[in-house]
Scaffold this motif. Structure first.
Motif, short mmCIF file in Angstrom:
data_model
loop_
_atom_site.label_atom_id
_atom_site.label_comp_id
_atom_site.label_asym_id
_atom_site.label_seq_id
_atom_site.Cartn_x
_atom_site.Cartn_y
_atom_site.Cartn_z
N ALA A 1 0.82 -1.22 0.00
CA ALA A 1 0.00 0.00 0.00
C ALA A 1 0.85 1.26 0.00
O ALA A 1 0.40 2.33 -0.42
CB ALA A 1 -0.93 0.00 1.21
N GLN A 2 2.10 1.14 0.47
CA GLN A 2 2.98 2.31 0.53
C GLN A 2 3.87 2.44 -0.69
O GLN A 2 4.68 3.36 -0.77
CB GLN A 2 3.85 2.23 1.80
N SER A 3 3.73 1.52 -1.63
CA SER A 3 4.54 1.60 -2.84
C SER A 3 4.09 2.78 -3.69
O SER A 3 2.90 3.03 -3.85
CB SER A 3 4.41 0.31 -3.65
N ARG A 4 5.06 3.50 -4.23
CA ARG A 4 4.74 4.65 -5.07
C ARG A 4 5.90 4.91 -6.03
O ARG A 4 7.05 4.50 -5.76
CB ARG A 4 4.47 5.88 -4.22
N PRO A 5 5.64 5.58 -7.14
CA PRO A 5 6.72 5.90 -8.08
C PRO A 5 7.82 6.71 -7.39
O PRO A 5 7.55 7.61 -6.59
CB PRO A 5 6.02 6.74 -9.15
N GLY A 6 9.06 6.36 -7.68
CA GLY A 6 10.19 7.09 -7.14
C GLY A 6 10.75 6.53 -5.85
O GLY A 6 11.76 7.03 -5.35
N LEU B 1 12.19 3.54 -5.21
CA LEU B 1 13.51 2.92 -5.40
C LEU B 1 14.57 4.00 -5.63
O LEU B 1 15.70 3.90 -5.13
CB LEU B 1 13.47 1.94 -6.57
N GLU B 2 14.21 5.04 -6.37
CA GLU B 2 15.15 6.14 -6.60
C GLU B 2 15.51 6.82 -5.28
O GLU B 2 16.67 7.16 -5.03
CB GLU B 2 14.54 7.16 -7.56
N ARG B 3 14.52 6.99 -4.42
CA ARG B 3 14.76 7.63 -3.12
C ARG B 3 15.71 6.78 -2.27
O ARG B 3 16.62 7.31 -1.62
CB ARG B 3 13.43 7.82 -2.39
N ILE B 4 15.50 5.46 -2.29
CA ILE B 4 16.38 4.57 -1.54
C ILE B 4 17.80 4.63 -2.11
O ILE B 4 18.79 4.73 -1.37
CB ILE B 4 15.83 3.12 -1.59
N SER B 5 17.90 4.58 -3.44
CA SER B 5 19.22 4.61 -4.08
C SER B 5 19.96 5.89 -3.76
O SER B 5 21.19 5.89 -3.59
CB SER B 5 19.06 4.47 -5.60
N ARG B 6 19.23 7.00 -3.66
CA ARG B 6 19.86 8.29 -3.40
C ARG B 6 20.53 8.31 -2.02
O ARG B 6 21.59 8.92 -1.83
CB ARG B 6 18.84 9.41 -3.51
N SER C 1 9.13 7.89 8.09
CA SER C 1 7.76 7.65 8.57
C SER C 1 6.83 7.28 7.42
O SER C 1 5.79 6.64 7.63
CB SER C 1 7.22 8.90 9.29
N ASP C 2 7.19 7.69 6.21
CA ASP C 2 6.37 7.37 5.04
C ASP C 2 7.28 7.22 3.82
O ASP C 2 7.83 8.21 3.34
CB ASP C 2 5.34 8.48 4.80
N PRO C 3 7.47 5.99 3.37
CA PRO C 3 6.88 4.75 3.88
C PRO C 3 7.69 4.21 5.06
O PRO C 3 8.85 4.57 5.24
CB PRO C 3 6.99 3.81 2.68
N ARG C 4 7.06 3.33 5.81
CA ARG C 4 7.76 2.64 6.88
C ARG C 4 8.50 1.46 6.26
O ARG C 4 7.90 0.58 5.64
CB ARG C 4 6.78 2.12 7.93
N VAL C 5 9.81 1.46 6.40
CA VAL C 5 10.65 0.43 5.79
C VAL C 5 11.33 -0.38 6.89
O VAL C 5 11.90 0.19 7.82
CB VAL C 5 11.71 1.04 4.85
N LYS C 6 11.25 -1.69 6.77
CA LYS C 6 11.88 -2.58 7.75
C LYS C 6 13.13 -3.19 7.13
O LYS C 6 13.09 -3.72 6.01
CB LYS C 6 10.91 -3.69 8.15
N VAL C 7 14.25 -3.10 7.83
CA VAL C 7 15.49 -3.74 7.38
C VAL C 7 15.51 -5.15 7.94
O VAL C 7 15.51 -5.36 9.16
CB VAL C 7 16.73 -2.95 7.86
N LEU C 8 15.53 -6.14 7.05
CA LEU C 8 15.38 -7.53 7.49
C LEU C 8 16.70 -8.21 7.80
O LEU C 8 16.74 -9.16 8.58
CB LEU C 8 14.63 -8.34 6.42
N ASN C 9 17.77 -7.81 7.15
CA ASN C 9 19.05 -8.48 7.44
C ASN C 9 20.21 -7.54 7.15
O ASN C 9 20.02 -6.46 6.64
CB ASN C 9 19.20 -9.77 6.63
#
Length: 373
Positions: free
Chosen positions: A305-310, A312-317, A365-373
């Motif tokens: 539900a929190q997926s949106r365009p951009g 992956l780009e935000r994470i990469s940045r 806070s938006d989106p909430r991302v969980k680091v799994l490993n």
């Protein structure tokens, strides 16, 4: 007397659809008799034998979500299936053996097309293969509609005849499924610890393990009809046994030349173009495995539900700003609710830069991302 529930298509999501139907009716599963019919004619045959409900799972078809037909199908016992309409288009969807069902449907005057999406129901059509078998598609308007409809899915459309389709299903479904089941049973009966074997794994075994594990974790109903209803299954299985008997003799005789000749024969039959493509695909799979299981990898999870365009780009940045070079990115949707990005780095997973980048992402806070490993 148990309530009979007829399920049209056991190959996609038939079992889960019928369980959901039972739950919505407020019935107990133990009070119901579930009958997997496989084809429309079998549904109609069972309906003539007495009262029944029917759940027709078509989530994998063009039609969309699961459709339940109860009262409507029950009327067939009184009125019969209308086989007279000339202006109708009937789509026979999903069964792995097309010809018998299509032959029955050809008794009508309708336009008849068999469709077989070659992928799981939750996957999008885009880029996947759909086999289309126009048994009767002579009406210009319906022909245009079918072509436009299939084009709109953005799937790879393979036009075929019902007979050709059924022949190739032996190769692309029966042989792989029986091969994976046989391998899984060999490991099972040998008593080998599967989880422990993964500590010794090669990339090839991990791929094979994923295929075996996926097969045995699903409902056997999915594969019983595929294997049992295909008229060529026994012929292929007997041929496989004959090949394995030859292998047994070669190994017993330590006939290295004969063994190597088998590789040469298969290599010639496959041809250079196919083997080149196969090797390139395997290298791509190795790249994905390196990203998924490498020591310098991390998986980030967030809700669909929190997926949106951009995103992956935000994470990469975040990583780019810390001069962290990404060497691989893999994305996957899990159970329709969760999305995961697995990212591998050139730097060490434990480096200060990677650690700080992950901390920043977790603080969003938006989106909430969980680091799994």
């Amino acid at each position: 007397m148990k309530k009979r529930i007829l399920v049209l298509d056991a190959f996609t999501n038939g079992h889960e659809a019928v369980l959901a139907f039972i739950q919505r009716q407020g019935w107990a599963e133990t009070d119901c008799e579930i009958v997997f019919c496989g084809t429309h004619p079998n549904v109609f045959k069972h309906l003539t034998e007495g009262p029944a409900y029917a759940v027709v799972p078509i989530r994998n078809s063009i039609a969309g979500e699961v459709t339940e037909v109860t009262k409507h199908l029950a009327l067939f016992r009184e009125t019969g299936y209308d086989l007279r309409e000339r202006d109708r288009l009937d789509l026979q969807i999903n069964t792995s053996v097309k010809q018998p069902a299509v032959e029955v449907m050809l008794e009508s005057k309708a336009q008849i097309v068999g469709l077989h999406p070659m992928f799981r129901p939750e996957m999008p059509f885009d880029g996947q293969t759909v086999v289309a078998c126009p048994a009767r598609l002579t009406a210009p308007d319906w022909k245009t509609w079918v072509v436009n409809m299939l084009t709109a899915t953005r799937a790879q459309i393979k036009w075929s005849t019902p007979a050709e389709h059924d022949g190739y299903m032996t190769t692309v479904q029966v042989i792989p499924h029986l091969g994976n089941l046989t391998s899984a049973l060999l490991i099972t009966e040998a008593g080998v610890s599967v989880s422990e074997s993964l500590a010794f794994t090669s990339p090839f075994y991990r791929v094979m393990f994923s295929l075996m594990g996926r097969l045995v974790s699903q409902s056997p109903d999915l594969y019983t009809s595929i294997v049992m209803e295909n008229p060529e299954t026994l012929t292929m299985l007997e041929r496989r046994i004959a090949i394995e008997q030859r292998l047994v003799q070669m190994i017993r005789d330590k006939d290295q030349a004969a063994f190597e000749e088998l590789f040469a024969q298969a290599n010639v039959h496959f041809g250079p173009d196919v083997t080149k493509e196969a090797n390139e695909l395997f290298m791509r799979i190795l790249g994905v495995l390196s990203t998924l299981y490498g020591k310098n990898s991390v998986t980030l999870e967030f809700s669909k539900a929190q997926s949106r365009p951009g995103l992956l780009e935000r994470i990469s940045r975040v990583f780019s700003e810390r001069q962290i070079n990404l060497t691989g990115i893999n994305s996957v949707a899990l159970d329709g609710q969760r999305l995961q990005f697995t990212i591998s780095f050139e730097q060490s997973r434990t480096s200060d830069g990677v650690h700080r980048a992950l901390e920043e992402i977790e603080e969003w806070s938006d989106p909430r991302v969980k680091v799994l490993n």
